[in-house]
Motif scaffolding. Structure first.
Motif, PDB file in Angstrom:
ATOM      1  N   MET A   1      -9.765  16.395   1.554  1.00 54.89           N
ATOM      2  CA  MET A   1      -8.732  15.533   0.958  1.00 54.89           C
ATOM      3  C   MET A   1      -8.901  14.081   1.392  1.00 54.89           C
ATOM      4  N   ALA A   2      -8.787  13.210   0.414  1.00 56.92           N
ATOM      5  CA  ALA A   2      -8.951  11.786   0.725  1.00 56.92           C
ATOM      6  C   ALA A   2      -7.801  11.293   1.610  1.00 56.92           C
ATOM      7  N   ASP A   3      -8.112  10.328   2.460  1.00 55.36           N
ATOM      8  CA  ASP A   3      -7.047   9.736   3.288  1.00 55.36           C
ATOM      9  C   ASP A   3      -6.073   8.969   2.406  1.00 55.36           C
ATOM     10  N   MET A   4      -4.791   9.178   2.654  1.00 62.61           N
ATOM     11  CA  MET A   4      -3.776   8.439   1.886  1.00 62.61           C
ATOM     12  C   MET A   4      -3.712   6.988   2.369  1.00 62.61           C
ATOM     13  N   LEU A   5      -3.392   6.100   1.457  1.00 61.18           N
ATOM     14  CA  LEU A   5      -3.140   4.709   1.859  1.00 61.18           C
ATOM     15  C   LEU A   5      -1.802   4.658   2.592  1.00 61.18           C
ATOM     16  N   SER A   6      -1.606   3.613   3.362  1.00 64.92           N
ATOM     17  CA  SER A   6      -0.305   3.448   4.039  1.00 64.92           C
ATOM     18  C   SER A   6       0.683   2.794   3.078  1.00 64.92           C
ATOM     19  N   ILE A   7       1.948   2.911   3.412  1.00 65.19           N
ATOM     20  CA  ILE A   7       2.980   2.289   2.572  1.00 65.19           C
ATOM     21  C   ILE A   7       2.722   0.792   2.443  1.00 65.19           C
ATOM     22  N   ASP A   8       2.376   0.160   3.566  1.00 64.18           N
ATOM     23  CA  ASP A   8       2.146  -1.294   3.540  1.00 64.18           C
ATOM     24  C   ASP A   8       0.969  -1.658   2.647  1.00 64.18           C
ATOM     25  N   GLU A   9      -0.074  -0.847   2.714  1.00 63.01           N
ATOM     26  CA  GLU A   9      -1.239  -1.124   1.857  1.00 63.01           C
ATOM     27  C   GLU A   9      -0.860  -1.036   0.381  1.00 63.01           C
ATOM     28  N   VAL A  10      -0.122   0.015   0.054  1.00 64.89           N
ATOM     29  CA  VAL A  10       0.286   0.177  -1.347  1.00 64.89           C
ATOM     30  C   VAL A  10       1.183  -0.980  -1.770  1.00 64.89           C
ATOM     31  N   ALA A  11       2.123  -1.346  -0.892  1.00 61.45           N
ATOM     32  CA  ALA A  11       3.028  -2.459  -1.217  1.00 61.45           C
ATOM     33  C   ALA A  11       2.230  -3.738  -1.454  1.00 61.45           C
ATOM     34  N   ASP A  12       1.209  -3.964  -0.627  1.00 60.83           N
ATOM     35  CA  ASP A  12       0.381  -5.169  -0.793  1.00 60.83           C
ATOM     36  C   ASP A  12      -0.347  -5.153  -2.133  1.00 60.83           C
ATOM     37  N   ILE A  13      -0.899  -3.999  -2.485  1.00 62.78           N
ATOM     38  CA  ILE A  13      -1.618  -3.892  -3.767  1.00 62.78           C
ATOM     39  C   ILE A  13      -0.648  -4.147  -4.924  1.00 62.78           C
ATOM     40  N   MET A  14       0.551  -3.560  -4.811  1.00 61.64           N
ATOM     41  CA  MET A  14       1.552  -3.751  -5.862  1.00 61.64           C
ATOM     42  C   MET A  14       1.942  -5.221  -5.981  1.00 61.64           C
ATOM     43  N   TYR A  15       2.088  -5.856  -4.840  1.00 59.72           N
ATOM     44  CA  TYR A  15       2.462  -7.279  -4.852  1.00 59.72           C
ATOM     45  C   TYR A  15       1.419  -8.096  -5.611  1.00 59.72           C
ATOM     46  N   GLU A  16       0.159  -7.805  -5.366  1.00 58.27           N
ATOM     47  CA  GLU A  16      -0.909  -8.526  -6.069  1.00 58.27           C
ATOM     48  C   GLU A  16      -0.847  -8.269  -7.570  1.00 58.27           C
ATOM     49  N   MET A  17      -0.539  -7.028  -7.932  1.00 57.02           N
ATOM     50  CA  MET A  17      -0.427  -6.696  -9.362  1.00 57.02           C
ATOM     51  C   MET A  17       0.686  -7.493 -10.026  1.00 57.02           C
ATOM     52  N   VAL A  18       1.824  -7.566  -9.340  1.00 59.71           N
ATOM     53  CA  VAL A  18       2.965  -8.300  -9.894  1.00 59.71           C
ATOM     54  C   VAL A  18       2.602  -9.774 -10.028  1.00 59.71           C
ATOM     55  N   LYS A  19       1.957 -10.306  -8.981  1.00 65.46           N
ATOM     56  CA  LYS A  19       1.595 -11.719  -8.985  1.00 65.46           C
ATOM     57  C   LYS A  19       0.663 -12.023 -10.152  1.00 65.46           C
ATOM     58  N   GLU A  20      -0.300 -11.146 -10.338  1.00 65.92           N
ATOM     59  CA  GLU A  20      -1.282 -11.364 -11.382  1.00 65.92           C
ATOM     60  C   GLU A  20      -0.669 -11.293 -12.784  1.00 65.92           C
ATOM     61  N   ALA A  21       0.318 -10.432 -12.937  1.00 68.40           N
ATOM     62  CA  ALA A  21       0.906 -10.230 -14.262  1.00 68.40           C
ATOM     63  C   ALA A  21       1.952 -11.293 -14.602  1.00 68.40           C
ATOM     64  N   THR A  22       2.382 -12.062 -13.588  1.00 70.71           N
ATOM     65  CA  THR A  22       3.462 -13.028 -13.793  1.00 70.71           C
ATOM     66  C   THR A  22       3.144 -13.982 -14.940  1.00 70.71           C
ATOM     67  N   GLY A  23       4.094 -14.098 -15.836  1.00 65.95           N
ATOM     68  CA  GLY A  23       3.940 -15.019 -16.960  1.00 65.95           C
ATOM     69  C   GLY A  23       3.229 -14.388 -18.143  1.00 65.95           C
ATOM     70  N   MET A  24       2.537 -13.255 -17.909  1.00 65.47           N
ATOM     71  CA  MET A  24       1.834 -12.595 -18.998  1.00 65.47           C
ATOM     72  C   MET A  24       2.613 -11.370 -19.459  1.00 65.47           C
ATOM     73  N   ARG A  25       3.025 -10.587 -18.492  1.00 69.16           N
ATOM     74  CA  ARG A  25       3.623  -9.314 -18.829  1.00 69.16           C
ATOM     75  C   ARG A  25       4.532  -8.912 -17.679  1.00 69.16           C
ATOM     76  N   LYS A  26       5.706  -8.394 -18.005  1.00 63.85           N
ATOM     77  CA  LYS A  26       6.596  -7.889 -16.962  1.00 63.85           C
ATOM     78  C   LYS A  26       6.229  -6.442 -16.662  1.00 63.85           C
ATOM     79  N   LEU A  27       6.225  -6.111 -15.393  1.00 64.64           N
ATOM     80  CA  LEU A  27       5.872  -4.744 -14.996  1.00 64.64           C
ATOM     81  C   LEU A  27       7.106  -3.971 -14.569  1.00 64.64           C
ATOM     82  N   LYS A  28       7.165  -2.714 -14.986  1.00 67.62           N
ATOM     83  CA  LYS A  28       8.231  -1.831 -14.542  1.00 67.62           C
ATOM     84  C   LYS A  28       7.730  -1.028 -13.350  1.00 67.62           C
ATOM     85  N   PRO A  29       8.661  -0.492 -12.551  1.00 68.81           N
ATOM     86  CA  PRO A  29       8.227   0.314 -11.404  1.00 68.81           C
ATOM     87  C   PRO A  29       7.230   1.401 -11.812  1.00 68.81           C
ATOM     88  N   MET A  30       7.482   2.030 -12.982  1.00 67.34           N
ATOM     89  CA  MET A  30       6.568   3.113 -13.360  1.00 67.34           C
ATOM     90  C   MET A  30       5.192   2.589 -13.755  1.00 67.34           C
TER      91      MET A  30
END
Lengths: 359, 402, 83
Positions: free
Chosen positions: C1-30
């Motif tokens: 089984m692959a090692d799971m990412l940590s909560i902080d790592e996932v939060a950081d990745i999500m933050y980058e996704m939100v930042k990148e999408a800003t002004g182009m597309r709004k993202l929902k939690p899902m």
């Protein structure tokens, strides 16, 4: 900065049990029957032999804390510090001594709150925020409700109709109220497609979201003065304001074209007939503040015609089903127009597909 | 302070007449508070111009929650500075809207300290609405209320504040304990109420009987409506009393029965309970004589909503009958199952009723593991366009049963 | 089984996704959850994503917004809706 450590979250509502009047708590689940002593006054009798009197008063939905405190004073005086509200903004006072009924009604009257709203009559109008607080309102809510209730208050206080008549108002198609299944629904409508504020749209709204928001695909991406924006095929707009909710740069509000429509014959109760949607009676009445006399008159007319012709227990929708829609239009004098005929999805199911007609 | 109220000749007209006046309420609040005073001016201007002056403000909330605060700004902030922010807070009401005056006074005191002093008792979904808060006061209002045991309700793409009729607390018709179920579900789904994670809103409404006093069948994604499956209880003496007191039992009860399952021979009432549709009419008409049976539970229906986007829906049957006993695990498991599917496949702003219609009720049932039964439809399909998923070829091996 | 990412790592990745999408597309939690599962397979699951979203919001790096549906965005300037 928010103090994260001592913050209370996710506790949910307080448990109801602490708020129940003692007679309610003692007879929870043991109620046997009830009777209506007079309009607005109920008596519930328990298997234990206990009884509770309920006095129901009309409320205005929008209430000041000053008024709530006055109502609390009455609940302290008559009900040992307990009260409840109904799903339709009424206030209920519960106690065990029948001799308190008349003094409480007198005190409520002095406070400006009529007693009634039970049985075959009209109860408070469920409604939305309107010009008090809503960004997409095509009409005011509280003002029409006040004007209509001033006119039909006799049916609130006397319960003198063939059956219950539930009136509801929503100030736009979003319908933050159960108006789509009401005996009489008052619905604010826009009639002008959104105006496009190209300057702010660019900054405020994501174009793909805006395009996707339109149920009829009337909105398309477009370049305007070299900048990305949208264009609207006005023929396809059905004035739902969905795009405006997603993007503030597409307002539909328009004083010249906004107004009110009237829908009739819906119900949510399963009693006798299955629940039904309300159907269009009057497509459009201009906003005429402060008292909307045309709306008040239209509702008065529908109630009077129904009252004069319906059998006991027949709600407006059941009455119309018996007499047929052509007769409803003839009797009320409401003109039947092109817009009464559905042209959205599954419209064909609403066409008359038999020769069952009255002449 | 009352002297410097703005001139409001139009809305003053709405202080006349016998019904309680919301304008009078705003004026009461305006004696001690600048926000309602500005609201009077703004409302007068709306009445004059026949247009609203509010704008979106979907960017405010309290930390950590994505629901329960409706942002609002007016479009004339220089003219009406005291309501330039005028956000709404939805406060989760107690089951059945019961209060002690002590608790209600505490809410009033908190709202006097932090907000406009204007409320809705209650909003359409059922919450206590605190109408008119500035951004800065949202968090202090929330925490002061939380210390008194109140929490914020839902808004946006989350579980909306569940609501219920008063059920067994004062109604002899309640077929299950609506107030207990509503409280239980509200507590169970706190995270889903406060942190929007769905394609769109999801509402629960709990009605104790088919009279449906909270309009659950028209206004909730999951309608939980009390009913019974044994015989209507009858008190023969009470029936005789109704008749001798002048009730026309034939006309007012028997003739109106949609199941045509009641007989009245002038002395005795008989009901063919196997044909009873559980509509409540006879019980409503003769509450002293007839009551629902004792094998009670609920019918669970899915999918009702207002028109946006695909048109208005009524809920339709998912589970014809289920016993309603805590912890309601079977229902909750089913709910989680549906939410998973809806989150996976649902489109933005698509209610579950619309989602079901788009994917087909049959497919939806298959995905959530519920067997189709005839109670779910008004009638079977009328068109022959069946989307069969499999077919046989000539050289298929005959397999036995798996 | 692959090692799971940590909560902080996932939060950081999500933050980058939100930042990148800003002004182009709004993202929902899902959307965030789906993107994470698509990109990181067994290293993430729905529960981890849910916890990461909570962390992202409570750290005040992102906020919930409402524009006809609920989204996760970078914090707006107060009064930006007045623009």
């Amino acid at each position: 900065m928010v103090d994260l450590k001592n913050r209370i979250t996710d506790i949910g509502p307080p448990h109801y049990e602490q708020f129940l009047p003692p007679v309610i708590k003692a007879n929870y689940g043991k109620w046997k029957y009830h009777e209506t002593l007079k309009p607005g006054v109920l008596k519930h009798v328990s298997e234990t032999g206990d009884a509770v009197i309920t006095v129901r008063a009309g409320g205005s939905r929008l209430m000041s804390i000053q008024k709530i405190r006055m109502i609390c004073d009455l609940a302290d005086k008559y009900c040992g510090g307990h009260l409840r509200f109904t799903s339709r903004h009424n206030i209920e006072f519960m106690f065990t001594e029948e001799e308190k009924i008349e003094p409480l009604i007198a005190d409520l009257k002095a406070l400006g709150h009529p007693v009634g709203g039970t049985g075959p009559g009209i109860t408070s109008i469920v409604h939305t925020q309107g010009w008090i607080h809503c960004h997409s309102a095509a009409t005011d809510a509280s003002g029409i409700v006040k004007s209509v209730m001033d006119d039909v208050i006799g049916h609130f206080e006397k319960a003198d109709l063939p059956a219950k008549c539930r009136i509801a108002l929503a100030c736009c198609l979003n319908m933050c109220g159960a108006v789509h299944c009401s005996d009489i629904a008052i619905l604010g409508v826009h009639r002008r497609p959104p105006t496009i504020n190209h300057d702010t749209l660019r900054k405020q709204c994501e174009i793909p979201n805006v395009v996707a928001s339109c149920p009829t695909a009337a909105i398309k991406p477009a370049e305007v003065d070299g900048n990305p924006s949208v264009e609207i095929d006005e023929d396809r707009c059905m004035f739902c304001a969905n795009c405006y909710t997603v993007c503030p740069s597409l307002p539909l509000n328009n004083a010249l074209n906004d107004g009110v429509s009237i829908w009739v014959g819906g119900k949510v109760s399963n009693a006798r007939h299955e629940p039904m949607f309300s159907k269009l009676a009057i497509p459009f009445i201009e906003n005429n503040p402060p008292r909307w006399p045309e709306v008040v008159g239209a509702i008065r007319n529908i109630i009077d015609v129904w009252r004069g012709d319906a059998n006991k227990y027949e709600r407006i929708g059941e009455w119309i089903e018996r007499i047929g829609w052509p007769k409803f239009f003839r009797m009320t004098g409401i003109e039947f127009e092109k817009v009464h005929i559905d042209d959205f999805k599954h419209a064909g199911l609403t066409y008359k597909r038999s020769t069952h007609l009255t002449y | 302070m009352a002297d410097d109220f703005p001139k409001t000749p139009l809305i003053d007209e709405l202080e006349k007449g016998p019904w309680p006046s919301f304008v009078t309420e705003i004026k009461m609040a305006a004696k001690d508070n600048a926000a309602p005073k500005d609201l009077l001016g703004l409302l007068e201007q709306s009445y004059d111009e026949k247009i609203c002056h509010w704008k979106h403000g979907g960017i405010v909330g309290v930390l950590g929650y994505g629901g329960g605060v409706i942002g609002r700004y007016n479009d004339l902030p220089e003219k009406y500075p005291n309501i330039s922010h005028f956000h709404t807070m939805r406060i989760n009401q107690p089951s059945g809207w019961y209060y002690s005056t002590e608790a209600l006074r505490k809410v009033c005191n908190i709202w006097e300290k932090h907000g406009s002093g204007l409320t809705n008792m209650h909003g359409s979904t059922g919450d206590i609405i605190l109408l008119g808060c500035t951004t800065d006061e949202l968090e202090p209002t929330f925490q002061d209320l939380a210390k008194e045991g109140f929490d914020i309700g839902g808004s946006g793409s989350d579980v909306r504040t569940p609501s219920c009729c008063l059920g067994k607390s004062r109604c002899e018709w309640a077929c299950y304990d609506t107030m207990a179920a509503c409280y239980d579900f509200t507590q169970e789904f706190q995270d889903e109420i406060h942190r929007p994670a769905f394609p769109y809103k999801f509402k629960f409404k709990f009605s104790g009987c088919p009279n449906d006093c909270v309009a659950s069948i028209a206004r909730s994604d999951m309608s939980i409506i009390g009913t019974w499956r044994d015989d209507i209880r009858m008190d023969k003496d009470a029936i005789t009393d109704y008749a001798s007191n002048g009730m026309d039992i034939q006309k007012d009860v028997v003739d109106l029965c949609p199941g045509k399952c009641i007989d009245w021979d002038g002395k005795e009432l008989s009901i063919d309970n196997s044909s009873c549709l559980h509509c409540m009419h006879c019980i409503n008409a003769m509450p002293k004589a007839l009551r629902p049976g004792t094998d009670t539970g609920a019918c669970i229906l899915l999918g009702s909503k207002a028109p946006i986007i695909e048109g208005a829906f009524l809920s339709s049957v998912l589970i014809p009958f289920i016993k309603m006993e805590p912890p309601y695990q079977e229902i909750k498991d089913l709910v989680e199952e549906m939410w998973d599917l809806w989150c996976e496949e649902g489109k933005n702003r698509e209610r579950i009723g619309e989602f079901i219609q788009r994917m087909g009720m049959g497919n939806f049932l298959e995905e959530i593991g519920v067997e189709p039964v005839a109670e779910m439809v008004a009638h079977p399909r009328e068109n022959p366009y069946v989307f069969y998923e499999e077919y046989y070829e000539e050289d298929d091996e005959e397999e036995d049963g798996d | 089984m692959a090692d799971m990412l940590s909560i902080d790592e996932v939060a950081d990745i999500m933050y980058e996704m939100v930042k990148e999408a800003t002004g182009m597309r709004k993202l929902k939690p899902m959307d965030l959850t789906k993107n994470l599962i698509e990109g990181y397979g067994e290293k993430v699951d729905k529960k981890l994503c849910k916890n990461a979203i909570r962390k992202l919001i409570e750290s005040e790096r992102c906020v919930y917004t409402y524009f006809g549906g609920s989204y996760i965005e970078l914090p707006h300037r107060e009064g930006a809706a007045n623009d």
